[in-house]
Design a protein around this motif. Structure first.
Motif, PDB file in Angstrom:
ATOM      1  N   ARG A  86     -12.239 -35.577  -6.360  1.00 22.16           N
ATOM      2  CA  ARG A  86     -12.287 -36.764  -5.507  1.00 22.16           C
ATOM      3  C   ARG A  86     -11.981 -36.419  -4.049  1.00 22.16           C
ATOM      4  NH1 ARG A  86     -12.137 -41.791  -7.898  1.00 22.16           N
ATOM      5  NH2 ARG A  86     -11.895 -41.853 -10.162  1.00 22.16           N
ATOM      6  N   GLU A  87     -10.953 -35.624  -3.834  1.00 23.01           N
ATOM      7  CA  GLU A  87     -10.522 -35.332  -2.469  1.00 23.01           C
ATOM      8  C   GLU A  87     -11.479 -34.398  -1.734  1.00 23.01           C
ATOM      9  OE1 GLU A  87      -6.464 -34.240  -1.847  1.00 23.01           O
ATOM     10  OE2 GLU A  87      -5.696 -35.605  -3.389  1.00 23.01           O
ATOM     11  N   LEU A  88     -12.065 -33.457  -2.465  1.00 26.21           N
ATOM     12  CA  LEU A  88     -12.899 -32.443  -1.811  1.00 26.21           C
ATOM     13  C   LEU A  88     -14.377 -32.796  -1.810  1.00 26.21           C
ATOM     14  CD1 LEU A  88     -10.187 -30.962  -2.227  1.00 26.21           C
ATOM     15  CD2 LEU A  88     -11.491 -28.894  -2.678  1.00 26.21           C
ATOM     16  N   GLY A  89     -14.747 -33.812  -2.576  1.00 26.65           N
ATOM     17  CA  GLY A  89     -16.149 -34.207  -2.611  1.00 26.65           C
ATOM     18  C   GLY A  89     -16.744 -34.487  -1.243  1.00 26.65           C
ATOM     19  N   PRO A  90     -16.039 -35.224  -0.369  1.00 26.65           N
ATOM     20  CA  PRO A  90     -16.595 -35.487   0.960  1.00 26.65           C
ATOM     21  C   PRO A  90     -16.843 -34.233   1.797  1.00 26.65           C
ATOM     22  CG  PRO A  90     -14.862 -37.056   0.458  1.00 26.65           C
ATOM     23  CD  PRO A  90     -14.827 -36.017  -0.610  1.00 26.65           C
ATOM     24  N   LEU A  91     -16.226 -33.111   1.397  1.00 29.60           N
ATOM     25  CA  LEU A  91     -16.448 -31.847   2.105  1.00 29.60           C
ATOM     26  C   LEU A  91     -17.633 -31.081   1.527  1.00 29.60           C
ATOM     27  CD1 LEU A  91     -12.761 -30.549   2.396  1.00 29.60           C
ATOM     28  CD2 LEU A  91     -14.065 -31.900   4.055  1.00 29.60           C
ATOM     29  N   GLY A  92     -18.258 -31.635   0.485  1.00 30.25           N
ATOM     30  CA  GLY A  92     -19.355 -30.931  -0.157  1.00 30.25           C
ATOM     31  C   GLY A  92     -18.884 -29.900  -1.157  1.00 30.25           C
ATOM     32  N   VAL A  93     -17.666 -30.084  -1.708  1.00 32.62           N
ATOM     33  CA  VAL A  93     -17.072 -29.130  -2.643  1.00 32.62           C
ATOM     34  C   VAL A  93     -17.079 -29.719  -4.045  1.00 32.62           C
ATOM     35  CG1 VAL A  93     -14.999 -27.814  -3.236  1.00 32.62           C
ATOM     36  CG2 VAL A  93     -15.589 -28.193  -0.824  1.00 32.62           C
ATOM     37  N   THR A  94     -17.551 -28.959  -5.013  1.00 26.87           N
ATOM     38  CA  THR A  94     -17.448 -29.352  -6.413  1.00 26.87           C
ATOM     39  C   THR A  94     -16.260 -28.640  -7.041  1.00 26.87           C
ATOM     40  OG1 THR A  94     -18.893 -27.591  -7.240  1.00 26.87           O
ATOM     41  CG2 THR A  94     -19.942 -29.659  -6.563  1.00 26.87           C
ATOM     42  N   VAL A  95     -15.615 -29.321  -8.003  1.00 27.94           N
ATOM     43  CA  VAL A  95     -14.413 -28.781  -8.646  1.00 27.94           C
ATOM     44  C   VAL A  95     -14.531 -29.026 -10.144  1.00 27.94           C
ATOM     45  CG1 VAL A  95     -11.895 -28.690  -8.584  1.00 27.94           C
ATOM     46  CG2 VAL A  95     -13.150 -29.524  -6.580  1.00 27.94           C
ATOM     47  N   ASN A  96     -14.501 -27.959 -10.933  1.00 24.22           N
ATOM     48  CA  ASN A  96     -14.698 -28.083 -12.378  1.00 24.22           C
ATOM     49  C   ASN A  96     -13.803 -27.117 -13.145  1.00 24.22           C
ATOM     50  OD1 ASN A  96     -17.171 -29.963 -12.645  1.00 24.22           O
ATOM     51  ND2 ASN A  96     -17.876 -28.466 -11.139  1.00 24.22           N
ATOM     52  N   VAL A  97     -13.739 -27.337 -14.455  1.00 23.32           N
ATOM     53  CA  VAL A  97     -12.983 -26.479 -15.360  1.00 23.32           C
ATOM     54  C   VAL A  97     -13.931 -25.872 -16.386  1.00 23.32           C
ATOM     55  CG1 VAL A  97     -11.214 -26.432 -17.181  1.00 23.32           C
ATOM     56  CG2 VAL A  97     -10.843 -27.808 -15.129  1.00 23.32           C
ATOM     57  N   ASP A 124     -26.017 -23.195  -7.001  1.00 14.90           N
ATOM     58  CA  ASP A 124     -26.625 -24.420  -6.483  1.00 14.90           C
ATOM     59  C   ASP A 124     -27.196 -25.290  -7.601  1.00 14.90           C
ATOM     60  OD1 ASP A 124     -25.993 -23.749  -3.895  1.00 14.90           O
ATOM     61  OD2 ASP A 124     -27.939 -22.831  -3.470  1.00 14.90           O
ATOM     62  N   ARG A 125     -27.455 -24.718  -8.755  1.00 16.54           N
ATOM     63  CA  ARG A 125     -27.980 -25.495  -9.877  1.00 16.54           C
ATOM     64  C   ARG A 125     -26.968 -26.527 -10.373  1.00 16.54           C
ATOM     65  NH1 ARG A 125     -30.912 -20.667 -13.408  1.00 16.54           N
ATOM     66  NH2 ARG A 125     -32.548 -20.203 -11.876  1.00 16.54           N
ATOM     67  N   ALA A 126     -25.696 -26.306 -10.054  1.00 21.37           N
ATOM     68  CA  ALA A 126     -24.648 -27.230 -10.510  1.00 21.37           C
ATOM     69  C   ALA A 126     -24.131 -28.096  -9.364  1.00 21.37           C
ATOM     70  CB  ALA A 126     -23.505 -26.436 -11.135  1.00 21.37           C
ATOM     71  N   ARG A 127     -24.925 -28.289  -8.332  1.00 24.60           N
ATOM     72  CA  ARG A 127     -24.447 -28.961  -7.135  1.00 24.60           C
ATOM     73  C   ARG A 127     -24.048 -30.419  -7.366  1.00 24.60           C
ATOM     74  NH1 ARG A 127     -30.185 -29.460  -3.775  1.00 24.60           N
ATOM     75  NH2 ARG A 127     -31.180 -30.984  -5.162  1.00 24.60           N
ATOM     76  N   ALA A 128     -24.538 -31.044  -8.435  1.00 25.21           N
ATOM     77  CA  ALA A 128     -24.217 -32.446  -8.714  1.00 25.21           C
ATOM     78  C   ALA A 128     -23.192 -32.596  -9.837  1.00 25.21           C
ATOM     79  CB  ALA A 128     -25.476 -33.228  -9.054  1.00 25.21           C
ATOM     80  N   ILE A 129     -22.558 -31.493 -10.234  1.00 24.20           N
ATOM     81  CA  ILE A 129     -21.566 -31.530 -11.310  1.00 24.20           C
ATOM     82  C   ILE A 129     -20.190 -31.330 -10.708  1.00 24.20           C
ATOM     83  CG2 ILE A 129     -20.772 -30.456 -13.450  1.00 24.20           C
ATOM     84  CD1 ILE A 129     -23.658 -29.504 -13.885  1.00 24.20           C
ATOM     85  N   THR A 130     -19.313 -32.289 -10.868  1.00 23.36           N
ATOM     86  CA  THR A 130     -17.945 -32.147 -10.363  1.00 23.36           C
ATOM     87  C   THR A 130     -16.997 -32.998 -11.182  1.00 23.36           C
ATOM     88  OG1 THR A 130     -16.622 -32.031  -8.332  1.00 23.36           O
ATOM     89  CG2 THR A 130     -17.985 -34.013  -8.630  1.00 23.36           C
ATOM     90  N   GLY A 131     -15.747 -32.554 -11.267  1.00 21.74           N
ATOM     91  CA  GLY A 131     -14.738 -33.255 -12.048  1.00 21.74           C
ATOM     92  C   GLY A 131     -14.899 -33.093 -13.540  1.00 21.74           C
ATOM     93  N   GLU A 132     -15.674 -32.100 -13.968  1.00 21.44           N
ATOM     94  CA  GLU A 132     -15.998 -31.940 -15.383  1.00 21.44           C
ATOM     95  C   GLU A 132     -15.225 -30.783 -16.025  1.00 21.44           C
ATOM     96  OE1 GLU A 132     -17.661 -33.797 -17.348  1.00 21.44           O
ATOM     97  OE2 GLU A 132     -18.538 -35.163 -15.882  1.00 21.44           O
ATOM     98  N   THR A 133     -15.111 -30.854 -17.341  1.00 23.39           N
ATOM     99  CA  THR A 133     -14.557 -29.762 -18.142  1.00 23.39           C
ATOM    100  C   THR A 133     -15.645 -29.286 -19.092  1.00 23.39           C
ATOM    101  OG1 THR A 133     -12.320 -30.674 -18.029  1.00 23.39           O
ATOM    102  CG2 THR A 133     -12.772 -29.082 -19.773  1.00 23.39           C
ATOM    103  N   LEU A 134     -16.086 -28.059 -18.887  1.00 23.54           N
ATOM    104  CA  LEU A 134     -17.144 -27.471 -19.710  1.00 23.54           C
ATOM    105  C   LEU A 134     -16.490 -26.605 -20.781  1.00 23.54           C
ATOM    106  CD1 LEU A 134     -20.065 -26.778 -20.365  1.00 23.54           C
ATOM    107  CD2 LEU A 134     -20.011 -25.060 -18.538  1.00 23.54           C
TER     108      LEU A 134
END
Length: 246
Positions: A160-171, A223-233
């Motif tokens: 949530r916090e880094l999304g506006p910076l264009g950063v994705t964050v995942n597990v 870049d293939r995962a550019r729309a994936i964030t906040g997820e646990t894979l």
């Protein structure tokens, strides 16, 4: 200096080396951070090795400054450093509890904190933290399970916090792996028996390999995962599911 740069903590360990090698193959420049053996491991791979302690903010800051001095950018952070000393809740020492949370949870938070200025400067970035299937319902030591559950919460907030910076964050949450860390959890016969039981619990009847985890990390930093964030894979060969019955 347009080649993307990835930082991998715990980079001298078994899983860290495989992740680093995979990212190098994908064209990243890679910096390995570890408390012990980073320069030696990096030399074998053709990466940059920096001695660093993810629980020490000054050490984290100095390590990332070193990456900046070498390459001038950080595009991806892989929080891989982890520890799991044996304990039960009944015999738990508060010092052990705190040490596990420091490495497995506070360390990733500090790494993310000090990567944010680099991500802002580069107008984007990727964070992937190595979790564990145990965040869903235990199955490991108490502090380790708690830390990995906390890592999922940290990831969702950071997304949530880094999304506006264009950063994705995942597990990426693996199950049992044949790594030097897991080999320390008992004598060889015990560890081998545990591995057989884990493979038998998998719908695929197999163990996960470090390369499987590295491939998931490589996807999430691409870049293939550019729309994936906040997820646990989950990379578990299905062992994160309810008990499998054929």
């Amino acid at each position: 200096m347009t080649t993307r740069v990835a930082v991998v903590t715990g980079g001298a360990g078994g899983l860290g080396r495989v992740i680093a090698a995979t990212l190098l193959t994908d064209g990243f420049r890679v910096a390995l951070l570890d408390r012990h053996g980073a320069p030696e491991a990096a030399g074998e791979l053709g990466a940059l090795g920096i001695d660093a302690d993810v629980t020490d903010e000054q050490s984290v800051r100095a390590a990332l400054d070193g990456v900046d001095e070498r390459w001038g950018r950080v595009d991806a952070l892989v929080n891989n450093a982890g520890v799991e000393p044996a304990h039960t809740l009944e015999d738990l020492d508060p010092t052990v509890w705190q040490g596990i949370l420091d490495v497995n949870l506070a360390g990733p938070a500090l790494m993310i904190k000090h990567c944010i200025p680099r991500f802002r400067r580069g107008r984007g970035g990727r964070v992937v933290s190595i979790g564990s299937r145990v965040w869903l319902g235990g199955g490991a030591t108490a502090a380790y399970s708690a830390a990995k559950a906390g890592l999922v919460g940290l990831t969702r907030q950071a997304a949530r916090e880094l999304g506006p910076l264009g950063v994705t964050v995942n597990v990426v949450a693996p199950s049992f792996l044949r790594t030097p860390l897991n080999a320390t959890k008992g004598d060889p016969a015990f560890v081998e028996g545990f591995a057989r039981r884990f493979a038998a619990a998998s719908p695929l009847s197999r163990l996960v390999e470090p390369l499987d985890v590295a491939a998931a990390v490589a996807f999430l930093v691409s870049d293939r995962a550019r729309a994936i964030t906040g997820e646990t894979l989950h990379v578990t060969a299905g062992t994160h599911l309810a008990p499998y019955v054929a």
